[in-house]
Design a protein around this motif. Structure first.
Motif, mmCIF file in Angstrom:
data_model
loop_
_atom_site.group_PDB
_atom_site.id
_atom_site.type_symbol
_atom_site.label_atom_id
_atom_site.label_comp_id
_atom_site.label_asym_id
_atom_site.label_seq_id
_atom_site.Cartn_x
_atom_site.Cartn_y
_atom_site.Cartn_z
ATOM 1 N N ARG A 179 41.374 23.857 -13.691
ATOM 2 C CA ARG A 179 42.376 22.744 -13.953
ATOM 3 C C ARG A 179 41.616 21.723 -14.670
ATOM 4 O O ARG A 179 40.389 21.781 -14.530
ATOM 5 N N ALA A 180 42.550 20.677 -15.347
ATOM 6 C CA ALA A 180 41.512 19.706 -16.141
ATOM 7 C C ALA A 180 42.630 18.753 -16.178
ATOM 8 O O ALA A 180 43.759 18.679 -15.610
ATOM 9 N N ARG A 181 41.838 17.491 -16.627
ATOM 10 C CA ARG A 181 42.851 16.271 -16.827
ATOM 11 C C ARG A 181 42.383 15.777 -18.230
ATOM 12 O O ARG A 181 41.426 16.216 -18.663
ATOM 13 N N PHE A 182 43.624 15.102 -18.895
ATOM 14 C CA PHE A 182 43.284 14.436 -19.935
ATOM 15 C C PHE A 182 44.260 13.236 -20.230
ATOM 16 O O PHE A 182 45.022 12.925 -19.562
ATOM 17 N N ARG A 183 43.560 12.177 -21.295
ATOM 18 C CA ARG A 183 44.230 11.133 -21.361
ATOM 19 C C ARG A 183 45.695 11.166 -22.370
ATOM 20 O O ARG A 183 45.575 11.827 -23.169
#
Length: 244
Positions: A179-183
């Motif tokens: 999983r990852a997060r981005f703006r």
């Protein structure tokens, strides 16, 4: 509901443009195995994200149901099939990776999300990876006054809710892998833009129709201070699942 053919040409400018697209593309690529050779992008839209996932050794293809969106993607050099993500024009076990960026939250017909995830699993080779955004609308909730106005009208359960997507993936032979997060660059909401979007039907994924009177909601948004000042930018979550 949004008419994607009608909005195709203006779509990217209303949704963060290149900075947001580059952040999404980096997040997807960061969850792919280094030997990935083919990627199918579901609901590729204008291709603004899709074209930025292409790299040496990786062939990227798109699928979209909107002719207007598909034309925009073709103009960006993305090979596109005009088709539904619930019925992909590919044989089994054909690609190394499938992505779905900002797609599942739009699907509210019963069984639609499960069908898309199942199709992703079907066309993936063993060891292939499915990458998708989850909880998209929740990422926009930054605790602002705009969010406070919207809170009573929000859908109780998003169609791209992470646990539900994970369960659909398991049924399709896909297990969690990362999983990852981005703006969401340029996606800070203003009261006026939010009000315009409510009237245009752009927030069907976020708002419960039976609990929403557009004129009343628009009036409450219009009463907020600094109506053209963006509130905080969202942070999106993306998850990957591997074909067993």
């Amino acid at each position: 509901m949004v008419d994607y053919d009608a909005e195709a040409e203006a779509y990217d400018a209303m949704r963060g443009g290149v900075p947001r697209a580059e952040a999404a593309a980096r997040a997807v690529l960061g969850l792919l195995p280094p030997d990935t050779a083919t990627l199918l992008d579901l609901g590729c839209g204008t291709g603004i994200v899709t074209c930025r996932m292409a790299r040496p050794g990786l062939r990227v293809l798109g699928v979209d149901a909107s002719p207007g969106m598909a034309r925009m993607a073709l103009g960006r050099g993305v090979p596109v099939a005009l088709a539904s993500a619930t019925r992909l024009p590919l044989p089994d076990a054909r690609v190394d990776a499938v992505s779905a960026v900002w797609l599942l939250h739009l699907l509210h017909d019963p069984g639609a999300v499960a069908a898309v995830v199942a199709e992703a699993g079907r066309v993936l080779r063993p060891g292939g990876v499915f990458v998708t955004t989850v909880d998209k609308d929740a990422g926009h909730d930054v605790g602002s006054d705009v969010d406070a106005v919207l809170a009573p009208h929000r859908r109780a359960l998003a169609s791209d809710e992470a646990d539900a997507v994970t369960a659909y993936a398991a049924s399709a032979g896909l297990r969690p892998a990362g999983r990852a997060r981005f703006r969401g660059h340029g996606q800070g909401r203003t009261p006026n833009a939010m009000a315009e979007g409510v009237l245009a039907g752009r927030y069907a994924s976020l708002l419960e129709p039976q609990n929403t009177v557009p004129a009343e909601l628009v009036a409450r948004l219009g009463a907020l201070p600094a109506p053209d000042t963006p509130r905080g930018e969202p942070t999106y979550e993306i998850r990957s699942f591997i074909r067993t």
